[in-house]
Motif scaffolding. Structure first.
Motif, mmCIF file in Angstrom:
data_model
loop_
_atom_site.group_PDB
_atom_site.id
_atom_site.type_symbol
_atom_site.label_atom_id
_atom_site.label_comp_id
_atom_site.label_asym_id
_atom_site.label_seq_id
_atom_site.Cartn_x
_atom_site.Cartn_y
_atom_site.Cartn_z
ATOM 1 N N LEU A 284 0.833 -1.192 0.000
ATOM 2 C CA LEU A 284 0.000 0.000 0.000
ATOM 3 C C LEU A 284 0.872 1.249 0.000
ATOM 4 O O LEU A 284 1.967 1.254 0.568
ATOM 5 N N LYS A 285 0.352 2.309 -0.626
ATOM 6 C CA LYS A 285 1.020 3.601 -0.529
ATOM 7 C C LYS A 285 0.745 4.164 0.858
ATOM 8 O O LYS A 285 -0.388 4.464 1.211
ATOM 9 N N SER A 286 1.791 4.289 1.632
ATOM 10 C CA SER A 286 1.643 4.685 3.021
ATOM 11 C C SER A 286 2.882 5.444 3.460
ATOM 12 O O SER A 286 3.958 5.294 2.877
ATOM 13 N N ARG A 287 2.742 6.269 4.516
ATOM 14 C CA ARG A 287 3.908 6.937 5.063
ATOM 15 C C ARG A 287 4.858 5.928 5.690
ATOM 16 O O ARG A 287 6.044 6.191 5.816
ATOM 17 N N ALA A 288 4.338 4.779 6.077
ATOM 18 C CA ALA A 288 5.163 3.716 6.657
ATOM 19 C C ALA A 288 5.567 2.683 5.609
ATOM 20 O O ALA A 288 5.789 1.521 5.938
ATOM 21 N N CYS A 289 5.682 3.122 4.359
ATOM 22 C CA CYS A 289 5.915 2.174 3.265
ATOM 23 C C CYS A 289 7.258 1.463 3.389
ATOM 24 O O CYS A 289 7.388 0.303 2.967
ATOM 25 N N HIS A 290 8.272 2.098 3.962
ATOM 26 C CA HIS A 290 9.583 1.459 4.036
ATOM 27 C C HIS A 290 9.596 0.332 5.060
ATOM 28 O O HIS A 290 10.172 -0.732 4.800
ATOM 29 N N GLU A 291 8.959 0.543 6.192
ATOM 30 C CA GLU A 291 8.862 -0.572 7.143
ATOM 31 C C GLU A 291 7.916 -1.640 6.615
ATOM 32 O O GLU A 291 8.133 -2.836 6.837
ATOM 33 N N MET A 292 6.864 -1.243 5.919
ATOM 34 C CA MET A 292 5.966 -2.225 5.326
ATOM 35 C C MET A 292 6.708 -3.078 4.307
ATOM 36 O O MET A 292 6.467 -4.290 4.197
ATOM 37 N N LEU A 316 18.158 -8.745 11.951
ATOM 38 C CA LEU A 316 18.270 -7.308 11.697
ATOM 39 C C LEU A 316 17.617 -7.002 10.363
ATOM 40 O O LEU A 316 17.840 -7.713 9.380
ATOM 41 N N SER A 317 16.789 -5.955 10.333
ATOM 42 C CA SER A 317 16.099 -5.545 9.107
ATOM 43 C C SER A 317 16.279 -4.040 8.954
ATOM 44 O O SER A 317 15.853 -3.277 9.826
ATOM 45 N N ILE A 318 16.888 -3.633 7.850
ATOM 46 C CA ILE A 318 17.299 -2.238 7.669
ATOM 47 C C ILE A 318 16.687 -1.677 6.383
ATOM 48 O O ILE A 318 16.712 -2.326 5.332
ATOM 49 N N SER A 319 16.161 -0.466 6.482
ATOM 50 C CA SER A 319 15.772 0.313 5.308
ATOM 51 C C SER A 319 16.744 1.475 5.198
ATOM 52 O O SER A 319 16.826 2.318 6.102
ATOM 53 N N ALA A 320 17.494 1.515 4.105
ATOM 54 C CA ALA A 320 18.537 2.538 3.955
ATOM 55 C C ALA A 320 18.597 2.990 2.497
ATOM 56 O O ALA A 320 18.512 2.164 1.581
ATOM 57 N N SER A 481 11.767 5.563 14.428
ATOM 58 C CA SER A 481 12.001 4.444 13.516
ATOM 59 C C SER A 481 13.187 4.799 12.630
ATOM 60 O O SER A 481 13.314 5.940 12.175
ATOM 61 N N HIS A 482 14.065 3.820 12.394
ATOM 62 C CA HIS A 482 15.224 4.081 11.542
ATOM 63 C C HIS A 482 14.810 4.289 10.090
ATOM 64 O O HIS A 482 15.588 4.802 9.288
ATOM 65 N N ALA A 483 13.570 3.889 9.743
ATOM 66 C CA ALA A 483 13.124 3.944 8.356
ATOM 67 C C ALA A 483 12.608 5.313 7.948
ATOM 68 O O ALA A 483 12.458 5.578 6.755
ATOM 69 N N CYS A 484 12.322 6.192 8.924
ATOM 70 C CA CYS A 484 11.761 7.507 8.592
ATOM 71 C C CYS A 484 12.136 8.491 9.675
ATOM 72 O O CYS A 484 12.009 8.193 10.870
#
Length: 662
Positions: A284-292, A316-320, A481-484
């Motif tokens: 889904l298009k969401s502000r939390a899209c990177h963690e999703m 460990l799960s990283i969005s960078a 959150s490290h993702a945003c």
């Protein structure tokens, strides 16, 4: 090096999954003459001629020195140095755990000689970590030590499925202790030749074994328990979806699987149907899209492992930057696999206010005799219309809703990097990202953002500390959150969040007459808050990583950084064409900038609404026109309020003509 034209006479027998050629590159088959134009991931053009010159560029990263062709024949992206540094740090700690259980200590260059506490993580997910003293299990024997660059007979067997230049494999051999062997595989003959050259250049031929094969076929051939790899690293160009089924079978019991995904447009919701075809979930298009995106990949890994009575445990799960990176361990156990359905959930997201609710697919409940009973979950958790704004819901997922990090393991990696900062070039960023990871709420999936909450009700944005303090005063937990950068991860329900925003709006009122009665803002603000928010700043509202000023979020490392073009034959010409195309399309959706004089002249073509009412006090300094309007011009003009004018005089009245001006 080759100076003759070569024609491939083989048929591509697989669908293009990064362009892998199964028939040609199956392990064990004799290899024909290498095609110098075979690209990374195995796309092989037929009948192409080699450029007359093939210059090389030498790149030094970490302890490795790599020679690259100046042409874009083999893929390399320097921005992903953080990815490679982090992978070396994670595998080092995994080797410390894996070999520590066998009484073998590892010696890392630059690390102080201190007594290490070995944590046994070989048990399955729910088992607690068992602390052991660093003593040799065999009394009377001297503790064995594994060092960098030496073969450890009981060490890790590592596979890099898509090695390209072999940079990552060579760095493993030169920086990670406790390795038995490293297989650097690629389907491209040109890439494998380059790997051999770089292996000799770095003097790691005793550890690194170049291999030319289809990565999937190579992993399928190592399904037997005795042949499996302890660590598998997959970093393809684009989506790794086609490699996951083979990877979960070829990794050993409790082994480490490292996966990179760079197809973020798909995972972030731009193409939900494509995401479903690759990962088995709707994004889904969401502000939390990177963690999703992280949770969708973890769901896909667990789903594929379940087919073989295996399951994954995230470390460990990283969005960078422009990609995501997950590190998971794979275990076998039929009883544990039954619990996988209760670890996945669908997400209901309101299209108006963005509030989301999770619905787990399965339910695990205790039964008599200490048994666990599994059943289908009941739902849905929402009404047809959102209780806050009256809009409909979108349905996404399934996605992983259990913790995406093992905080004990993350703490070990963070400690190792912090005590040895000179080991990696990106140590400062690794420290910052892992510090934020340790501060995240592990049992709270997804998050809201400050700008999302304030823009929904069209009010000014509270500071991060004010909103966090209000949530803490209300008795809820909250984290970053490290993702945003602006993320608000909290266990507070959406109703409590909107009550806090209603209280904030009372301090910074919104002009209700400008809101449509059907808008989410009007419906949310028309309800009185039941929770009275306290925005007094609390000391614990400012997280430790923020107070210390750690490098938590990456600044732009270089110009035009991001995903690089796929390696192609012809090399430099293709690269230059890509750069020209990038410059041509840059800012194509933006209006050209205008200077102050042009803006003043343009605004003078519109009438002033306040002058029409007789209330404009700015006279000639007003940026809009004060000339009388004809009836036709009055009907066509769009009156607006007078904004603040720049510190300069507007053009004279005789210098402006246009619509709405006589």
């Amino acid at each position: 090096m080759f100076h003759t034209s070569i024609v491939l006479r083989q048929t591509l027998s697989l669908r293009s999954a990064g362009g892998l050629c199964r028939a040609r590159f199956m392990e064990g088959q004799p290899r024909g003459p290498a095609n110098p134009f075979a690209m990374e991931n195995g796309t092989v053009p037929c009948g192409e001629k080699r450029p007359p010159e093939n210059q090389e560029t030498t790149v030094t990263e970490g302890s490795a020195k790599i020679a690259f062709p100046s042409a874009n024949e083999v893929f390399y992206n320097p921005v992903q140095e953080f990815n490679r540094d982090l992978t070396c740090a994670v595998i080092t700690e995994f080797a410390r755990i894996h070999l520590g259980a066998k009484g073998i200590q590892i010696k890392v260059p630059g690390e102080k000689e201190v007594q290490k506490v070995v944590v046994d993580l070989s048990e399955q997910e729910e088992d607690k970590a068992v602390l052991k003293e660093g003593a040799d299990p065999a009394p009377g024997n001297q503790p064995r030590t594994a060092t960098v660059g030496e073969i450890c007979e009981e060490g890790l067997r590592v596979l890099e499925g898509l090695a390209a230049s072999g940079l990552r494999s060579i760095r493993f051999a030169r920086e990670v202790p406790g390795l038995r062997s490293v297989v650097a595989n690629d389907a491209s003959a040109r890439a494998v030749d380059l790997i051999r050259h770089n292996v000799q250049l770095n003097e790691v031929a005793h550890l690194v074994q170049p291999s030319q094969a289809d990565a999937r076929m190579l992993m399928y051939q190592h399904q037997r328990v005795s042949d499996r790899f302890d660590v598998i690293d997959l970093d393809p160009y684009g989506s790794p979806a086609t490699f996951l089924d083979a990877a979960v079978q070829a990794v050993s019991e409790g082994g480490l699987l490292c996966v990179t995904c760079t197809d973020m447009a798909v995972l972030a919701g731009n193409s939900g149907e494509t995401c479903y075809s690759k990962y088995g979930a709707m994004a889904l298009k969401s502000r939390a899209c990177h963690e999703m995106a992280l949770r969708i990949v973890l769901h896909s890994l667990d789903l594929r492992a379940n087919c073989y009575q295996r399951f994954v445990v995230p470390l460990l799960s990283i969005s960078a930057d422009f990609y995501i990176r997950v590190f998971v361990r794979v275990f076998t156990g039929q009883a544990k696999v039954k619990a996988s359905a209760s670890k996945q959930a669908l997400v209901f997201q309101c299209v108006g206010c963005g509030a989301f609710h999770l619905q787990r697919l399965g339910k695990a409940s205790g039964a008599s005799g200490g048994r666990v009973k599994f059943s289908a979950a009941c739902g849905p958790p929402v009404a047809p219309e959102c209780e806050h704004c009256g809009q409909r819901h979108q349905l996404g997922g399934p996605l992983w809703v259990e913790p995406i990090h093992d905080l004990d393991f993350v703490g070990r990696v963070l400690e190792a990097v912090s005590t040895n900062p000179g080991r990696f070039h990106t140590s400062e960023r690794i420290r910052g990202v892992l510090s934020v990871v340790t501060e995240e709420l592990p049992d709270v999936p997804l998050y809201y953002t400050l700008d999302q909450l304030s823009s929904t009700i069209h009010c000014s944005t509270p500071s991060l500390l004010q909103l966090r303090s209000a949530l803490l005063h209300a008795g809820f937990r909250v984290s970053l959150s490290h993702a945003c950068k602006n993320a608000v991860k909290t266990d507070a329900p959406a109703s409590a969040l909107w009550d806090i925003m209603r209280c904030w709006e009372k301090e910074c009122p919104v002009k209700r007459e400008r809101l449509s009665e059907t808008s989410p803002a009007f419906r949310i603000l028309s309800v009185e808050p039941r929770l009275q928010a306290n925005f007094t700043i609390r000391d614990d509202a400012n997280p430790s990583s923020r107070q210390r000023g750690l490098k938590r979020f990456q600044a732009n490392p270089e110009a035009n950084w991001g995903p690089r073009p796929r390696a192609r034959p012809g090399g430099k010409a293709v690269g230059e064409a890509m750069e020209d195309r990038r410059k041509l399309l840059q800012n194509k959706r933006k209006q050209p900038a205008e200077d102050l004089a042009q803006r003043a002249a343009r605004l003078k073509t519109f009438p002033c609404k306040r002058f029409k009412k007789g209330t404009c006090q700015r006279g000639d300094q007003c940026c809009y026109s004060h000339r009388p309007l004809t009836p036709e011009a009055t009907a066509e003009a769009a009156p607006t309020d007078c904004p603040q004018t720049p510190n300069q005089k507007a053009p004279g009245s005789g210098a402006t003509t246009g619509p709405g001006v006589d």
